[in-house]
Design a protein around this motif. Structure first.
Motif, PDB file in Angstrom:
ATOM      1  N   GLU A   1      13.954 -37.336  19.191  1.00 51.24           N
ATOM      2  CA  GLU A   1      12.548 -37.644  18.888  1.00 51.24           C
ATOM      3  C   GLU A   1      11.643 -36.409  18.796  1.00 51.24           C
ATOM      4  OE1 GLU A   1      14.278 -38.603  21.544  1.00 51.24           O
ATOM      5  OE2 GLU A   1      13.054 -38.901  23.331  1.00 51.24           O
ATOM      6  N   ILE A   2      12.204 -35.212  18.935  1.00 53.22           N
ATOM      7  CA  ILE A   2      11.320 -34.037  18.880  1.00 53.22           C
ATOM      8  C   ILE A   2      11.084 -33.652  17.412  1.00 53.22           C
ATOM      9  CG2 ILE A   2      10.754 -31.816  19.933  1.00 53.22           C
ATOM     10  CD1 ILE A   2      12.940 -32.244  21.927  1.00 53.22           C
ATOM     11  N   ILE A   3      10.310 -34.474  16.764  1.00 56.20           N
ATOM     12  CA  ILE A   3       9.996 -34.270  15.346  1.00 56.20           C
ATOM     13  C   ILE A   3       8.479 -34.350  15.191  1.00 56.20           C
ATOM     14  CG2 ILE A   3      10.174 -35.294  13.023  1.00 56.20           C
ATOM     15  CD1 ILE A   3      12.987 -36.203  13.775  1.00 56.20           C
ATOM     16  N   CYS A   4       7.908 -33.368  14.517  1.00 54.91           N
ATOM     17  CA  CYS A   4       6.458 -33.381  14.295  1.00 54.91           C
ATOM     18  C   CYS A   4       6.180 -34.016  12.930  1.00 54.91           C
ATOM     19  CB  CYS A   4       5.916 -31.955  14.331  1.00 54.91           C
ATOM     20  SG  CYS A   4       4.169 -31.887  13.891  1.00 54.91           S
ATOM     21  N   PRO A   5       5.565 -35.207  12.915  1.00 59.79           N
ATOM     22  CA  PRO A   5       5.324 -35.876  11.629  1.00 59.79           C
ATOM     23  C   PRO A   5       4.458 -35.039  10.694  1.00 59.79           C
ATOM     24  CG  PRO A   5       4.832 -37.341  13.496  1.00 59.79           C
ATOM     25  CD  PRO A   5       5.069 -35.981  14.070  1.00 59.79           C
ATOM     26  N   ASP A   6       3.537 -34.262  11.249  1.00 62.11           N
ATOM     27  CA  ASP A   6       2.664 -33.466  10.386  1.00 62.11           C
ATOM     28  C   ASP A   6       3.406 -32.323   9.710  1.00 62.11           C
ATOM     29  OD1 ASP A   6      -0.318 -34.319  10.482  1.00 62.11           O
ATOM     30  OD2 ASP A   6       0.531 -34.760  12.437  1.00 62.11           O
ATOM     31  N   MET A   7       4.372 -31.748  10.431  1.00 53.75           N
ATOM     32  CA  MET A   7       5.144 -30.657   9.840  1.00 53.75           C
ATOM     33  C   MET A   7       6.089 -31.161   8.738  1.00 53.75           C
ATOM     34  SD  MET A   7       4.717 -27.530  10.691  1.00 53.75           S
ATOM     35  CE  MET A   7       3.856 -26.520  11.877  1.00 53.75           C
ATOM     36  N   LYS A   8       6.272 -32.484   8.692  1.00 52.97           N
ATOM     37  CA  LYS A   8       7.173 -33.047   7.673  1.00 52.97           C
ATOM     38  C   LYS A   8       6.397 -33.583   6.472  1.00 52.97           C
ATOM     39  CE  LYS A   8      10.720 -32.248  10.262  1.00 52.97           C
ATOM     40  NZ  LYS A   8      10.394 -30.885  10.670  1.00 52.97           N
ATOM     41  N   LYS A   9       5.066 -33.455   6.507  1.00 55.16           N
ATOM     42  CA  LYS A   9       4.265 -34.109   5.455  1.00 55.16           C
ATOM     43  C   LYS A   9       4.412 -33.460   4.087  1.00 55.16           C
ATOM     44  CE  LYS A   9       0.952 -36.734   8.083  1.00 55.16           C
ATOM     45  NZ  LYS A   9      -0.246 -36.689   8.887  1.00 55.16           N
ATOM     46  N   ILE A  10       4.618 -32.161   4.035  1.00 60.12           N
ATOM     47  CA  ILE A  10       4.671 -31.510   2.711  1.00 60.12           C
ATOM     48  C   ILE A  10       6.045 -31.751   2.078  1.00 60.12           C
ATOM     49  CG2 ILE A  10       4.583 -29.298   1.476  1.00 60.12           C
ATOM     50  CD1 ILE A  10       2.476 -28.458   3.623  1.00 60.12           C
ATOM     51  N   THR A  11       6.010 -32.413   0.941  1.00 61.65           N
ATOM     52  CA  THR A  11       7.247 -32.738   0.217  1.00 61.65           C
ATOM     53  C   THR A  11       7.360 -31.824  -1.011  1.00 61.65           C
ATOM     54  OG1 THR A  11       6.064 -34.316  -1.155  1.00 61.65           O
ATOM     55  CG2 THR A  11       7.061 -35.181   0.884  1.00 61.65           C
ATOM     56  N   LEU A  12       8.515 -31.904  -1.669  1.00 61.33           N
ATOM     57  CA  LEU A  12       8.696 -31.118  -2.902  1.00 61.33           C
ATOM     58  C   LEU A  12       7.639 -31.500  -3.943  1.00 61.33           C
ATOM     59  CD1 LEU A  12      12.589 -31.161  -3.299  1.00 61.33           C
ATOM     60  CD2 LEU A  12      11.158 -29.186  -2.708  1.00 61.33           C
ATOM     61  N   GLU A  13       7.339 -32.799  -4.020  1.00 59.83           N
ATOM     62  CA  GLU A  13       6.345 -33.266  -4.999  1.00 59.83           C
ATOM     63  C   GLU A  13       4.970 -32.657  -4.684  1.00 59.83           C
ATOM     64  OE1 GLU A  13       8.592 -35.238  -3.508  1.00 59.83           O
ATOM     65  OE2 GLU A  13       9.791 -35.782  -5.268  1.00 59.83           O
ATOM     66  N   ASP A  14       4.624 -32.625  -3.380  1.00 58.35           N
ATOM     67  CA  ASP A  14       3.343 -32.018  -2.987  1.00 58.35           C
ATOM     68  C   ASP A  14       3.294 -30.544  -3.385  1.00 58.35           C
ATOM     69  OD1 ASP A  14       2.500 -34.370  -1.724  1.00 58.35           O
ATOM     70  OD2 ASP A  14       3.271 -33.753   0.238  1.00 58.35           O
ATOM     71  N   LEU A  15       4.404 -29.854  -3.146  1.00 51.94           N
ATOM     72  CA  LEU A  15       4.450 -28.421  -3.460  1.00 51.94           C
ATOM     73  C   LEU A  15       4.317 -28.206  -4.972  1.00 51.94           C
ATOM     74  CD1 LEU A  15       4.837 -25.464  -2.704  1.00 51.94           C
ATOM     75  CD2 LEU A  15       7.291 -25.867  -2.459  1.00 51.94           C
ATOM     76  N   ARG A  16       5.036 -29.015  -5.733  1.00 51.59           N
ATOM     77  CA  ARG A  16       4.946 -28.904  -7.193  1.00 51.59           C
ATOM     78  C   ARG A  16       3.511 -29.151  -7.670  1.00 51.59           C
ATOM     79  NH1 ARG A  16       7.320 -33.633 -10.150  1.00 51.59           N
ATOM     80  NH2 ARG A  16       5.535 -34.528  -9.030  1.00 51.59           N
ATOM     81  N   ASP A  17       2.902 -30.232  -7.146  1.00 55.66           N
ATOM     82  CA  ASP A  17       1.558 -30.583  -7.599  1.00 55.66           C
ATOM     83  C   ASP A  17       0.518 -29.542  -7.169  1.00 55.66           C
ATOM     84  OD1 ASP A  17       2.706 -32.742  -8.753  1.00 55.66           O
ATOM     85  OD2 ASP A  17       1.968 -34.220  -7.302  1.00 55.66           O
ATOM     86  N   ALA A  18       0.718 -28.963  -5.984  1.00 61.51           N
ATOM     87  CA  ALA A  18      -0.213 -27.914  -5.529  1.00 61.51           C
ATOM     88  C   ALA A  18      -0.186 -26.759  -6.520  1.00 61.51           C
ATOM     89  CB  ALA A  18       0.178 -27.437  -4.133  1.00 61.51           C
TER      90      ALA A  18
END
Ligand code: 13P
Ligand code: SF4
Length: 299
Positions: free
Chosen positions: A253-270
């Motif tokens: 369970e040691i997973i930070c949901p916020d650190m996982k928010k950026i996806t490949l699609e987000d990076l492409r669109d940025a």
């Protein structure tokens, strides 16, 4: 063209620098020019000279990059990627606390908003916190917002900093029982832990280090097995850079949901649409950079 090639083409076309924190998704780390801990990333942001930076991490990190490189455009590919701990001490609350401790030095973990940084005297990361606090010897210090990091430093250095009652909800889930269990099941392993975990937990590990500190510890260690008590994203680099060694996450369970928010699609669109730019008010920019520069002068 697949999305990875699309990102690479856009990155080249825009001459963008991609920075990533050690906790973000592995596929994002793979596309980054530089992956590191908070301290390394802030130093990179300051020295890179890049006109366009795409910061894959959480908001306070992208804000720090903007503060240190005000002429650059800094993009945070997912505007919702935020650190809950950074929201636990807002600038107005800190201002009020300052009036209760008028003669104290206020030291803030970088996991704070730019508005909060603008109210404090010096910043630190988990990689340089001891050095920063040592530099304040003889002074009354208030440390915010992480009671665990602050408590770990107090314990190690014998200091008595007053602590804000915030914490990282991800690392705060770690319990002494988890560590005792790991020690029993893996008696030959080294247990490495992040100092955002509770004092009673770090006391049971072999080393409490920043994410960059953990990577160095593992590289230099003669041990072959490591129990890792930090966010799961670090396992990507640990495994990649140490192919002969074995890594066991302390708990799933040691997973930070916020650190996982950026996806490949987000990076492409940025990259494609120049979104989402970090913009800070000029007075915040002017004041918030000072405690970060003080920290970097010691690093
Ligand atoms: P470091 O990578 O600096 O150890 O920081 C951990 C952290 O809090 C990131 O959210
Ligand atoms: Fe914040 Fe903790 Fe997530 Fe780091 S791991 S971004 S400190 S919530």
């Amino acid at each position: 063209m697949g999305i990875i090639d699309e990102i690479k083409a856009l990155k080249a076309e825009k001459n963008a620098l991609i920075l990533a924190h050690n906790y973000v998704r592995p596929e994002i780390q793979e596309l980054a020019d530089f992956t590191g801990d908070s301290l390394e990333l802030s130093m990179k942001a300051r020295s890179s000279g890049a006109k366009l930076m795409v910061f894959c991490g959480v908001r306070f990190m992208a804000e720090t990059a903007k503060l240190l490189s005000p002429e650059s455009t800094v993009l945070l590919p997912n505007p919702d990627a935020d650190c809950p701990m950074a929201r636990m001490a807002d600038g107005e609350q800190v201002k009020a606390w300052r009036s209760e401790f008028p003669d104290a030095v206020f030291a803030a973990y970088v996991n704070t908003t730019a508005g909060t940084k603008a109210q404090v005297d010096i910043c630190c990361t988990s990689g340089n916190a001891e050095k920063v606090v040592r530099s304040l010897e003889g002074k009354k210090v208030v440390f915010l917002p992480d009671r665990n990091l602050g408590g770990n430093i107090n314990n190690k250095l014998g200091t008595e900093m007053a602590l804000w009652n915030g914490c990282c909800p991800v690392h705060d889930q770690v319990t002494p029982e988890m560590l005792k269990g790991a020690r029993e099941f893996f008696p030959d392993a080294a247990i490495i832990i992040h100092p955002e975990c509770k004092v009673e937990c770090t006391a049971l590990a072999d080393a409490a280090l920043s994410t960059a500190g953990m990577l160095k510890f593992v590289k230099d260690s003669h041990k072959s097995t490591f129990v890792v008590a930090t966010e799961s994203g670090l396992l990507h680099r640990l495994k990649k850079e140490n192919p002969g060694k074995r890594f066991i996450p302390l708990a799933p369970e040691i997973i930070c949901p916020d650190m996982k928010k950026i996806t490949l699609e987000d990076l492409r669109d940025a990259l494609k649409f120049n979104q989402h730019e970090i913009i800070l008010p000029p007075e915040v920019m002017e004041n918030a950079v000072k405690p970060i520069e003080k920290m970097l002068a010691l690093s």
